[in-house]
Design a protein around this motif. Structure first.
Motif, PDB file in Angstrom:
ATOM      1  N   ILE A  40       4.068  -5.681   7.768  1.00  0.00           N
ATOM      2  CA  ILE A  40       3.636  -4.323   7.420  1.00  0.00           C
ATOM      3  C   ILE A  40       2.224  -4.085   7.935  1.00  0.00           C
ATOM      4  CG2 ILE A  40       3.175  -2.723   5.527  1.00  0.00           C
ATOM      5  CD1 ILE A  40       5.269  -4.414   3.897  1.00  0.00           C
ATOM      6  N   ALA A  41       1.338  -5.059   7.730  1.00  0.00           N
ATOM      7  CA  ALA A  41      -0.045  -4.936   8.199  1.00  0.00           C
ATOM      8  C   ALA A  41      -0.091  -4.757   9.713  1.00  0.00           C
ATOM      9  CB  ALA A  41      -0.862  -6.155   7.776  1.00  0.00           C
ATOM     10  N   GLY A  42       0.729  -5.512  10.424  1.00  0.00           N
ATOM     11  CA  GLY A  42       0.771  -5.397  11.876  1.00  0.00           C
ATOM     12  C   GLY A  42       1.185  -4.011  12.327  1.00  0.00           C
ATOM     13  N   LYS A  43       2.163  -3.428  11.660  1.00  0.00           N
ATOM     14  CA  LYS A  43       2.627  -2.087  12.009  1.00  0.00           C
ATOM     15  C   LYS A  43       1.587  -1.021  11.671  1.00  0.00           C
ATOM     16  CE  LYS A  43       6.543  -3.411  13.570  1.00  0.00           C
ATOM     17  NZ  LYS A  43       6.871  -3.327  14.984  1.00  0.00           N
ATOM     18  N   CYS A  44       0.734  -1.309  10.692  1.00  0.00           N
ATOM     19  CA  CYS A  44      -0.303  -0.355  10.275  1.00  0.00           C
ATOM     20  C   CYS A  44      -1.652  -0.646  10.921  1.00  0.00           C
ATOM     21  CB  CYS A  44      -0.444  -0.379   8.751  1.00  0.00           C
ATOM     22  SG  CYS A  44       1.029   0.166   7.875  1.00  0.00           S
ATOM     23  N   TYR A  45      -1.706  -1.691  11.752  1.00  0.00           N
ATOM     24  CA  TYR A  45      -2.935  -2.094  12.437  1.00  0.00           C
ATOM     25  C   TYR A  45      -4.080  -2.344  11.462  1.00  0.00           C
ATOM     26  CZ  TYR A  45      -0.600  -1.018  16.777  1.00  0.00           C
ATOM     27  OH  TYR A  45       0.287  -1.017  17.822  1.00  0.00           O
ATOM     28  N   THR A  46      -3.799  -3.179  10.466  1.00  0.00           N
ATOM     29  CA  THR A  46      -4.830  -3.608   9.528  1.00  0.00           C
ATOM     30  C   THR A  46      -4.596  -5.073   9.194  1.00  0.00           C
ATOM     31  OG1 THR A  46      -5.999  -3.048   7.487  1.00  0.00           O
ATOM     32  CG2 THR A  46      -3.603  -2.930   7.412  1.00  0.00           C
ATOM     33  N   GLU A  47      -5.484  -5.648   8.401  1.00  0.00           N
ATOM     34  CA  GLU A  47      -5.407  -7.054   8.034  1.00  0.00           C
ATOM     35  C   GLU A  47      -4.376  -7.278   6.934  1.00  0.00           C
ATOM     36  OE1 GLU A  47      -9.345  -7.992   6.782  1.00  0.00           O
ATOM     37  OE2 GLU A  47     -10.203  -7.655   8.753  1.00  0.00           O
ATOM     38  N   ALA A  48      -3.707  -8.416   6.990  1.00  0.00           N
ATOM     39  CA  ALA A  48      -2.684  -8.742   5.989  1.00  0.00           C
ATOM     40  C   ALA A  48      -3.291  -8.846   4.590  1.00  0.00           C
ATOM     41  CB  ALA A  48      -1.972 -10.038   6.366  1.00  0.00           C
ATOM     42  N   THR A  49      -4.510  -9.354   4.487  1.00  0.00           N
ATOM     43  CA  THR A  49      -5.156  -9.480   3.177  1.00  0.00           C
ATOM     44  C   THR A  49      -5.355  -8.110   2.538  1.00  0.00           C
ATOM     45  OG1 THR A  49      -6.293 -11.483   3.883  1.00  0.00           O
ATOM     46  CG2 THR A  49      -7.200 -10.347   1.972  1.00  0.00           C
ATOM     47  N   LEU A  50      -5.840  -7.165   3.319  1.00  0.00           N
ATOM     48  CA  LEU A  50      -6.027  -5.805   2.807  1.00  0.00           C
ATOM     49  C   LEU A  50      -4.676  -5.203   2.424  1.00  0.00           C
ATOM     50  CD1 LEU A  50      -7.658  -3.279   2.161  1.00  0.00           C
ATOM     51  CD2 LEU A  50      -7.526  -2.680   4.591  1.00  0.00           C
ATOM     52  N   MET A  51      -3.684  -5.400   3.256  1.00  0.00           N
ATOM     53  CA  MET A  51      -2.369  -4.836   2.965  1.00  0.00           C
ATOM     54  C   MET A  51      -1.806  -5.426   1.673  1.00  0.00           C
ATOM     55  SD  MET A  51      -0.165  -2.595   3.659  1.00  0.00           S
ATOM     56  CE  MET A  51      -0.850  -2.004   5.188  1.00  0.00           C
ATOM     57  N   ARG A  52      -2.006  -6.717   1.440  1.00  0.00           N
ATOM     58  CA  ARG A  52      -1.526  -7.332   0.192  1.00  0.00           C
ATOM     59  C   ARG A  52      -2.234  -6.722  -1.018  1.00  0.00           C
ATOM     60  NH1 ARG A  52      -1.005 -11.825   3.556  1.00  0.00           N
ATOM     61  NH2 ARG A  52      -3.103 -12.587   3.142  1.00  0.00           N
TER      62      ARG A  52
END
Length: 148
Positions: A40-52
């Motif tokens: 999901i983070a990759g598709k939104c172009y953000t960091e996985a930690t922030l997405m979590r």
């Protein structure tokens, strides 16, 4: 600003990422299919930690469900047509409303303080109107606009 329970301070930027993640989950995840936070983070172009962190708040608000483990990931708990943008906004528990940047310049000096006092009512009314509009739109509406 105080640190929130899930390890970060929600900012207006989080709202954009939250909406993107929900549109992605709704459009790309079939019933029961889970998406890992990294995807999901990759598709939104953000960091996985922030997405979590964002997804943790959405999970607490019963908008998404998280499953742990090798086959874990996130999925929507209800149909996109039942998730309003206002519900997402409230779930993030942002410490600063979207208009906060407008008030930053009105914090110093006598003119700044007078402007802050005069502008507060306008800002509060704007926030109320924004929440009413967000309450009329759903994730399904965004999906129709994004994917046609």
């Amino acid at each position: 600003m105080a640190t929130e329970r899930c390890g970060g301070v929600a900012t207006p930027r989080w709202f954009g990422f939250a909406l993107q993640s929900l549109v992605y989950l709704a459009h790309h995840a079939d019933n029961g299919t889970r998406c890992p936070s990294g995807e999901i983070a990759g598709k939104c172009y953000t960091e996985a930690t922030l997405m979590r962190r964002i997804l943790a708040r959405l999970a607490r608000a019963q908008i998404v469900e998280a499953r742990e483990g090798r086959d874990g990931g996130y999925f929507l708990k209800k149909p996109p047509s039942e998730i309003t943008l206002a519900e997402v906004y409230r779930a993030l528990e942002m410490t600063d409303p979207l208009y906060a940047g407008m008030m930053d310049t009105a914090s110093c000096g006598p003119i700044g303080q007078e402007m802050r006092d005069a502008f507060t009512e306008v800002v509060q009314q704007s926030e109320q109107m924004m929440m009413e509009q967000l309450g009329r739109k759903t994730i399904a509406d965004l999906i129709r606009q994004v994917y046609g």
